[in-house]
Design a protein around this motif. Structure first.
Motif, short mmCIF file in Angstrom:
data_model
loop_
_atom_site.label_atom_id
_atom_site.label_comp_id
_atom_site.label_asym_id
_atom_site.label_seq_id
_atom_site.Cartn_x
_atom_site.Cartn_y
_atom_site.Cartn_z
N ARG A 213 0.83 -1.20 0.00
CA ARG A 213 0.00 0.00 0.00
C ARG A 213 0.87 1.25 0.00
O ARG A 213 0.55 2.24 -0.68
CB ARG A 213 -0.93 -0.01 1.21
N ALA A 214 1.96 1.24 0.75
CA ALA A 214 2.87 2.39 0.76
C ALA A 214 3.49 2.60 -0.61
O ALA A 214 3.60 3.74 -1.08
CB ALA A 214 3.96 2.18 1.81
N ARG A 215 3.87 1.51 -1.27
CA ARG A 215 4.46 1.63 -2.60
C ARG A 215 3.46 2.20 -3.61
O ARG A 215 3.84 2.90 -4.55
CB ARG A 215 4.98 0.26 -3.08
N ALA A 216 2.18 1.87 -3.41
CA ALA A 216 1.16 2.34 -4.34
C ALA A 216 0.74 3.78 -4.06
O ALA A 216 0.39 4.51 -4.97
CB ALA A 216 -0.07 1.43 -4.26
N GLU A 217 0.77 4.19 -2.79
CA GLU A 217 0.23 5.49 -2.41
C GLU A 217 1.27 6.60 -2.28
O GLU A 217 0.96 7.76 -2.55
CB GLU A 217 -0.50 5.38 -1.06
N ILE A 218 2.49 6.24 -1.87
CA ILE A 218 3.44 7.27 -1.45
C ILE A 218 4.66 7.28 -2.36
O ILE A 218 5.48 6.36 -2.32
CB ILE A 218 3.88 7.03 0.02
N PRO A 219 4.83 8.33 -3.18
CA PRO A 219 6.02 8.43 -4.03
C PRO A 219 7.27 8.62 -3.17
O PRO A 219 7.23 9.29 -2.13
CB PRO A 219 5.74 9.69 -4.88
N GLU A 220 8.37 8.03 -3.58
CA GLU A 220 9.61 8.17 -2.83
C GLU A 220 10.04 9.62 -2.73
O GLU A 220 10.63 10.05 -1.73
CB GLU A 220 10.71 7.32 -3.49
N GLU A 221 9.75 10.41 -3.77
CA GLU A 221 10.10 11.83 -3.75
C GLU A 221 9.42 12.54 -2.59
O GLU A 221 10.00 13.46 -1.97
CB GLU A 221 9.73 12.48 -5.09
N ASN A 222 8.19 12.14 -2.25
CA ASN A 222 7.49 12.75 -1.12
C ASN A 222 8.23 12.50 0.19
O ASN A 222 8.28 13.35 1.07
CB ASN A 222 6.07 12.21 -1.02
N VAL A 223 8.81 11.30 0.32
CA VAL A 223 9.55 10.96 1.53
C VAL A 223 10.86 11.75 1.59
O VAL A 223 11.27 12.21 2.67
CB VAL A 223 9.82 9.45 1.59
N VAL A 224 11.50 11.93 0.45
CA VAL A 224 12.72 12.75 0.40
C VAL A 224 12.40 14.17 0.87
O VAL A 224 13.13 14.76 1.68
CB VAL A 224 13.31 12.77 -1.02
N GLN A 225 11.31 14.73 0.37
CA GLN A 225 10.91 16.08 0.77
C GLN A 225 10.56 16.14 2.26
O GLN A 225 10.87 17.12 2.94
CB GLN A 225 9.73 16.54 -0.07
N PHE A 226 9.95 15.07 2.78
CA PHE A 226 9.61 15.01 4.20
C PHE A 226 10.87 15.07 5.05
O PHE A 226 10.94 15.81 6.05
CB PHE A 226 8.84 13.72 4.48
N ILE A 227 11.90 14.31 4.67
CA ILE A 227 13.16 14.33 5.41
C ILE A 227 13.79 15.72 5.36
O ILE A 227 14.30 16.23 6.37
CB ILE A 227 14.13 13.28 4.85
N GLU A 228 13.74 16.36 4.20
CA GLU A 228 14.30 17.71 4.07
C GLU A 228 13.57 18.70 4.98
O GLU A 228 14.19 19.57 5.60
CB GLU A 228 14.21 18.17 2.62
N GLU A 229 12.26 18.55 5.08
CA GLU A 229 11.48 19.44 5.95
C GLU A 229 11.81 19.21 7.42
O GLU A 229 11.81 20.15 8.22
CB GLU A 229 9.99 19.24 5.69
N ILE A 230 12.09 17.96 7.79
CA ILE A 230 12.46 17.66 9.17
C ILE A 230 13.77 18.35 9.54
O ILE A 230 13.91 18.93 10.62
CB ILE A 230 12.59 16.13 9.39
#
Length: 279
Positions: A213-230
């Motif tokens: 479900r994570a692979r289908a819903e969440i692009p890896e780029e979104n996670v990269v941006q999340f880490i940058e925001e942290i």
């Protein structure tokens, strides 16, 4: 005596009826327009209702069952239902896969679909949508997915719990374990036993990966941006490049930042790659 009009009426009842067809795009279907519309509505309804079920997914065979003897219409009905979902609900059906992003084998479809949002990211992040108590779960899930991603897609469960302790997420009530079970049940995470054994012959460790479900819903780029925001404004200039390298990503993200393909570390144990960065 019967009127002439009555005789004419009886003749009309026995006259051959013209079969009406439905035109969808360039396709002409041997089904009544109202029947085709019912198939589409039923497929949309099933997808929406299934998203709130325990499994949270709908199977291809479940949609086919709605069509009765008209199973040949599946592709056309599915495409029309997708169009309706996107235009009305801002969602679409995405097929779940059987393989994670790590490993050399290609992912295979399961003929099982979940609903994912098609709304633009700026709208999802705006105050127009009220996420209520879901924000806490979403934040925790993004943290877990980030930790997994920067270890080339897999992490030991024991290492993951070490991060939980550092982040002060572990407690006596076991809430974090309940959250993990929920993510596993909803297929945002996958957990599997390692193949290597200890001296007693028992498997000693568990791996955690991104779920279907994570692979289908969440692009890896979104996670990269999340880490940058942290990291925020204090983030080093090479942060994105480090994330891409630690994640072993092979995408446009890598190309745009000049990081190239990250080379695998020979001899590095699964779930503890030397490319991993600490958040």
């Amino acid at each position: 005596m019967r009127d002439v009009d009555d005789d004419d009426s009886d003749q009309d009842d026995h006259a051959p009826k013209t079969i009406r067809q439905t035109t969808v795009g360039t396709k002409v279907l041997d089904v009544l327009p109202e029947d085709f519309e019912r198939f589409v509505k039923d497929a949309v309804r099933l997808a929406v209702f299934s998203s709130h079920s325990e499994a949270g997914a709908v199977k291809r065979d479940d949609i086919k069952a709605l069509l009765g003897v008209h199973t040949k219409l599946y592709d056309t009905v599915f495409d029309k239902a997708q169009e309706r979902l996107r235009n009305v609900f801002g969602m679409e059906m995405a097929e779940l896969t059987t393989k994670g992003r790590s490993g050399k084998n290609e992912e295979k479809g399961t003929k099982t679909y979940i609903l994912r949002s098609t709304l633009p990211s700026d709208l999802l992040a705006s105050e127009s949508l009220d996420w209520d108590d879901q924000l806490e779960d979403q934040g925790l899930l993004m943290v877990i997915l980030s930790l997994i991603m920067v270890r080339e897609g897999v992490i030991y469960e024991s290492h993951l719990k070490q991060h939980f302790r550092r982040l002060m997420l572990m407690d006596e009530g076991g809430d974090i374990d309940k959250k993990m079970d929920m993510f596993l049940k909803k297929r945002y995470l996958e957990r599997s036993k390692l193949e290597h054994l200890d001296e007693s012959g028992e498997k000693i460790e568990m791996e955690v990966r991104w779920g279907a479900r994570a692979r289908a819903e969440i692009p890896e780029e979104n996670v990269v941006q999340f880490i940058e925001e942290i990291f925020g404004p204090e983030a080093p200039k090479t942060l994105r490049e480090s994330i891409v390298k630690a994640s072993n990503l092979k995408s446009t993200t890598t190309a745009q930042n000049g990081a190239g393909d990250a080379a695998s570390t020979n001899g590095a144990p699964t779930g503890s790659s030397s490319n991993a960065i600490l958040l």
